[in-house]
Scaffold this motif. Sequence first.
Motif, PDB file in Angstrom:
ATOM      1  N   GLU A  20       0.834  -1.208   0.000  1.00  0.00           N
ATOM      2  CA  GLU A  20       0.000   0.000   0.000  1.00  0.00           C
ATOM      3  C   GLU A  20       0.868   1.258   0.000  1.00  0.00           C
ATOM      4  OE1 GLU A  20      -2.490  -0.737   3.393  1.00  0.00           O
ATOM      5  OE2 GLU A  20      -3.810  -2.084   2.264  1.00  0.00           O
ATOM      6  N   TYR A  21       1.931   1.268   0.803  1.00  0.00           N
ATOM      7  CA  TYR A  21       2.854   2.416   0.816  1.00  0.00           C
ATOM      8  C   TYR A  21       3.489   2.607  -0.559  1.00  0.00           C
ATOM      9  CZ  TYR A  21       2.795   1.692   5.946  1.00  0.00           C
ATOM     10  OH  TYR A  21       2.436   1.513   7.256  1.00  0.00           O
ATOM     11  N   VAL A  22       3.896   1.501  -1.163  1.00  0.00           N
ATOM     12  CA  VAL A  22       4.533   1.549  -2.481  1.00  0.00           C
ATOM     13  C   VAL A  22       3.548   2.068  -3.526  1.00  0.00           C
ATOM     14  CG1 VAL A  22       5.470   0.081  -4.332  1.00  0.00           C
ATOM     15  CG2 VAL A  22       6.289  -0.187  -1.975  1.00  0.00           C
ATOM     16  N   ALA A  23       2.326   1.549  -3.512  1.00  0.00           N
ATOM     17  CA  ALA A  23       1.314   1.987  -4.484  1.00  0.00           C
ATOM     18  C   ALA A  23       1.029   3.484  -4.344  1.00  0.00           C
ATOM     19  CB  ALA A  23       0.031   1.174  -4.319  1.00  0.00           C
ATOM     20  N   GLU A  24       0.881   3.957  -3.102  1.00  0.00           N
ATOM     21  CA  GLU A  24       0.643   5.391  -2.866  1.00  0.00           C
ATOM     22  C   GLU A  24       1.787   6.230  -3.424  1.00  0.00           C
ATOM     23  OE1 GLU A  24       0.238   5.910   1.369  1.00  0.00           O
ATOM     24  OE2 GLU A  24      -1.506   4.594   1.468  1.00  0.00           O
ATOM     25  N   THR A  25       3.007   5.767  -3.213  1.00  0.00           N
ATOM     26  CA  THR A  25       4.182   6.501  -3.676  1.00  0.00           C
ATOM     27  C   THR A  25       4.249   6.533  -5.195  1.00  0.00           C
ATOM     28  OG1 THR A  25       5.368   5.855  -1.673  1.00  0.00           O
ATOM     29  CG2 THR A  25       6.699   6.652  -3.524  1.00  0.00           C
ATOM     30  N   LEU A  26       3.981   5.410  -5.829  1.00  0.00           N
ATOM     31  CA  LEU A  26       3.998   5.371  -7.293  1.00  0.00           C
ATOM     32  C   LEU A  26       2.970   6.334  -7.870  1.00  0.00           C
ATOM     33  CD1 LEU A  26       4.373   1.541  -7.959  1.00  0.00           C
ATOM     34  CD2 LEU A  26       6.177   3.273  -7.913  1.00  0.00           C
ATOM     35  N   LYS A  27       1.800   6.388  -7.243  1.00  0.00           N
ATOM     36  CA  LYS A  27       0.766   7.331  -7.683  1.00  0.00           C
ATOM     37  C   LYS A  27       1.248   8.768  -7.532  1.00  0.00           C
ATOM     38  CE  LYS A  27      -3.194   4.364  -6.696  1.00  0.00           C
ATOM     39  NZ  LYS A  27      -4.304   4.076  -5.781  1.00  0.00           N
ATOM     40  N   SER A  28       1.901   9.060  -6.427  1.00  0.00           N
ATOM     41  CA  SER A  28       2.402  10.425  -6.204  1.00  0.00           C
ATOM     42  C   SER A  28       3.516  10.786  -7.178  1.00  0.00           C
ATOM     43  CB  SER A  28       2.885  10.601  -4.759  1.00  0.00           C
ATOM     44  OG  SER A  28       4.125   9.956  -4.549  1.00  0.00           O
ATOM     45  N   GLU A  29       4.143   9.761  -7.763  1.00  0.00           N
ATOM     46  CA  GLU A  29       5.199   9.973  -8.762  1.00  0.00           C
ATOM     47  C   GLU A  29       4.625  10.034 -10.179  1.00  0.00           C
ATOM     48  OE1 GLU A  29       8.719  10.325  -8.235  1.00  0.00           O
ATOM     49  OE2 GLU A  29       7.983  10.736  -6.211  1.00  0.00           O
ATOM     50  N   GLY A  30       3.296   9.982 -10.297  1.00  0.00           N
ATOM     51  CA  GLY A  30       2.645  10.161 -11.588  1.00  0.00           C
ATOM     52  C   GLY A  30       2.257   8.902 -12.340  1.00  0.00           C
ATOM     53  N   LEU A  31       2.409   7.744 -11.739  1.00  0.00           N
ATOM     54  CA  LEU A  31       2.029   6.504 -12.412  1.00  0.00           C
ATOM     55  C   LEU A  31       0.572   6.145 -12.116  1.00  0.00           C
ATOM     56  CD1 LEU A  31       5.259   6.161 -11.929  1.00  0.00           C
ATOM     57  CD2 LEU A  31       4.793   3.809 -12.529  1.00  0.00           C
ATOM     58  N   ALA A  32      -0.072   5.514 -13.058  1.00  0.00           N
ATOM     59  CA  ALA A  32      -1.367   4.885 -12.819  1.00  0.00           C
ATOM     60  C   ALA A  32      -1.040   3.540 -12.172  1.00  0.00           C
ATOM     61  CB  ALA A  32      -2.115   4.684 -14.125  1.00  0.00           C
ATOM     62  N   VAL A  33      -1.702   3.203 -11.072  1.00  0.00           N
ATOM     63  CA  VAL A  33      -1.317   2.029 -10.294  1.00  0.00           C
ATOM     64  C   VAL A  33      -2.515   1.131 -10.017  1.00  0.00           C
ATOM     65  CG1 VAL A  33      -0.285   1.229  -8.138  1.00  0.00           C
ATOM     66  CG2 VAL A  33       0.524   3.355  -9.174  1.00  0.00           C
ATOM     67  N   ASP A  34      -2.303  -0.175 -10.217  1.00  0.00           N
ATOM     68  CA  ASP A  34      -3.254  -1.197  -9.785  1.00  0.00           C
ATOM     69  C   ASP A  34      -2.587  -1.970  -8.658  1.00  0.00           C
ATOM     70  OD1 ASP A  34      -5.217  -0.556 -11.667  1.00  0.00           O
ATOM     71  OD2 ASP A  34      -4.390  -1.930 -13.160  1.00  0.00           O
ATOM     72  N   LEU A  35      -3.268  -2.080  -7.535  1.00  0.00           N
ATOM     73  CA  LEU A  35      -2.794  -2.834  -6.380  1.00  0.00           C
ATOM     74  C   LEU A  35      -3.630  -4.101  -6.287  1.00  0.00           C
ATOM     75  CD1 LEU A  35      -1.112  -2.992  -3.712  1.00  0.00           C
ATOM     76  CD2 LEU A  35      -2.978  -1.704  -2.621  1.00  0.00           C
ATOM     77  N   LYS A  36      -2.957  -5.256  -6.336  1.00  0.00           N
ATOM     78  CA  LYS A  36      -3.692  -6.524  -6.335  1.00  0.00           C
ATOM     79  C   LYS A  36      -3.090  -7.509  -5.349  1.00  0.00           C
ATOM     80  CE  LYS A  36      -5.187  -6.061 -11.128  1.00  0.00           C
ATOM     81  NZ  LYS A  36      -5.325  -6.706 -12.431  1.00  0.00           N
ATOM     82  N   ASN A  37      -3.977  -8.302  -4.754  1.00  0.00           N
ATOM     83  CA  ASN A  37      -3.591  -9.370  -3.849  1.00  0.00           C
ATOM     84  C   ASN A  37      -3.378 -10.633  -4.681  1.00  0.00           C
ATOM     85  OD1 ASN A  37      -3.636 -11.542  -1.939  1.00  0.00           O
ATOM     86  ND2 ASN A  37      -4.758 -10.240  -0.524  1.00  0.00           N
ATOM     87  N   ALA A  38      -2.283 -11.337  -4.444  1.00  0.00           N
ATOM     88  CA  ALA A  38      -1.986 -12.572  -5.190  1.00  0.00           C
ATOM     89  C   ALA A  38      -3.105 -13.600  -5.048  1.00  0.00           C
ATOM     90  CB  ALA A  38      -0.658 -13.157  -4.722  1.00  0.00           C
ATOM     91  N   ALA A  39      -3.848 -13.536  -3.967  1.00  0.00           N
ATOM     92  CA  ALA A  39      -4.948 -14.475  -3.755  1.00  0.00           C
ATOM     93  C   ALA A  39      -6.086 -14.267  -4.750  1.00  0.00           C
ATOM     94  CB  ALA A  39      -5.497 -14.329  -2.334  1.00  0.00           C
ATOM     95  N   ASP A  40      -6.118 -13.089  -5.400  1.00  0.00           N
ATOM     96  CA  ASP A  40      -7.242 -12.737  -6.260  1.00  0.00           C
ATOM     97  C   ASP A  40      -6.945 -12.795  -7.754  1.00  0.00           C
ATOM     98  OD1 ASP A  40      -8.664 -12.169  -3.912  1.00  0.00           O
ATOM     99  OD2 ASP A  40      -7.992 -10.078  -3.917  1.00  0.00           O
ATOM    100  N   VAL A  41      -5.737 -13.239  -8.141  1.00  0.00           N
ATOM    101  CA  VAL A  41      -5.357 -13.228  -9.552  1.00  0.00           C
ATOM    102  C   VAL A  41      -4.703 -14.545  -9.949  1.00  0.00           C
ATOM    103  CG1 VAL A  41      -5.031 -10.720  -9.561  1.00  0.00           C
ATOM    104  CG2 VAL A  41      -3.086 -12.209  -9.119  1.00  0.00           C
ATOM    105  N   THR A  42      -4.533 -14.714 -11.250  1.00  0.00           N
ATOM    106  CA  THR A  42      -3.750 -15.830 -11.771  1.00  0.00           C
ATOM    107  C   THR A  42      -2.581 -15.257 -12.553  1.00  0.00           C
ATOM    108  OG1 THR A  42      -5.016 -15.960 -13.829  1.00  0.00           O
ATOM    109  CG2 THR A  42      -5.801 -17.309 -11.978  1.00  0.00           C
TER     110      THR A  42
END
Length: 147
Positions: A20-42
């Motif tokens: 979550e900290y990393v995702a927030e930081t990437l957003k503040s650096e101008g990136l579009a970010v998707d945060l996903k839990n490994a339990a929810d994807v393949t």
Amino acid sequence: MGKALVLFGSTTGNTESVAEYVAETLKSEGLAVDLKNAADVTAEGLAEGYDLVLFGCSTWGDDEIELQENFVPIYDELEKARLDGRKVAVFGCGDSSYTHFCGAVDAIAEKAEQCGAKVVGMALKIDGDPDKAEAVSWAKDVVQSAA
């Protein structure tokens, strides 16, 4: 700028907090970010559409490296994620009293490279409870390394 995926596997919540900290930081650096839990994807096509993929996984085990249980299926089929040519960074939480402190981080980085990814920046290995300032600083370094 670009689009990033932050994918994490967390049992105790520490690696999720770092994600979550990393995702927030990437957003503040101008990136579009998707945060996903490994339990929810393949793994199939997981990296498609992303310029930067950040994997976060905790490590268990004293005799051998054990990845967080929800991350194992992703790791086992990482070649299906389409990482070829993508920039990848890896982080994780662990306990330095174990023989393979944050060994999952190294294992994931190595396998991502074998799948054609370019690992950028240094890996982030956090001992014990997450440190927000450390995670934020690392994420900013990753953005710079990926530029």
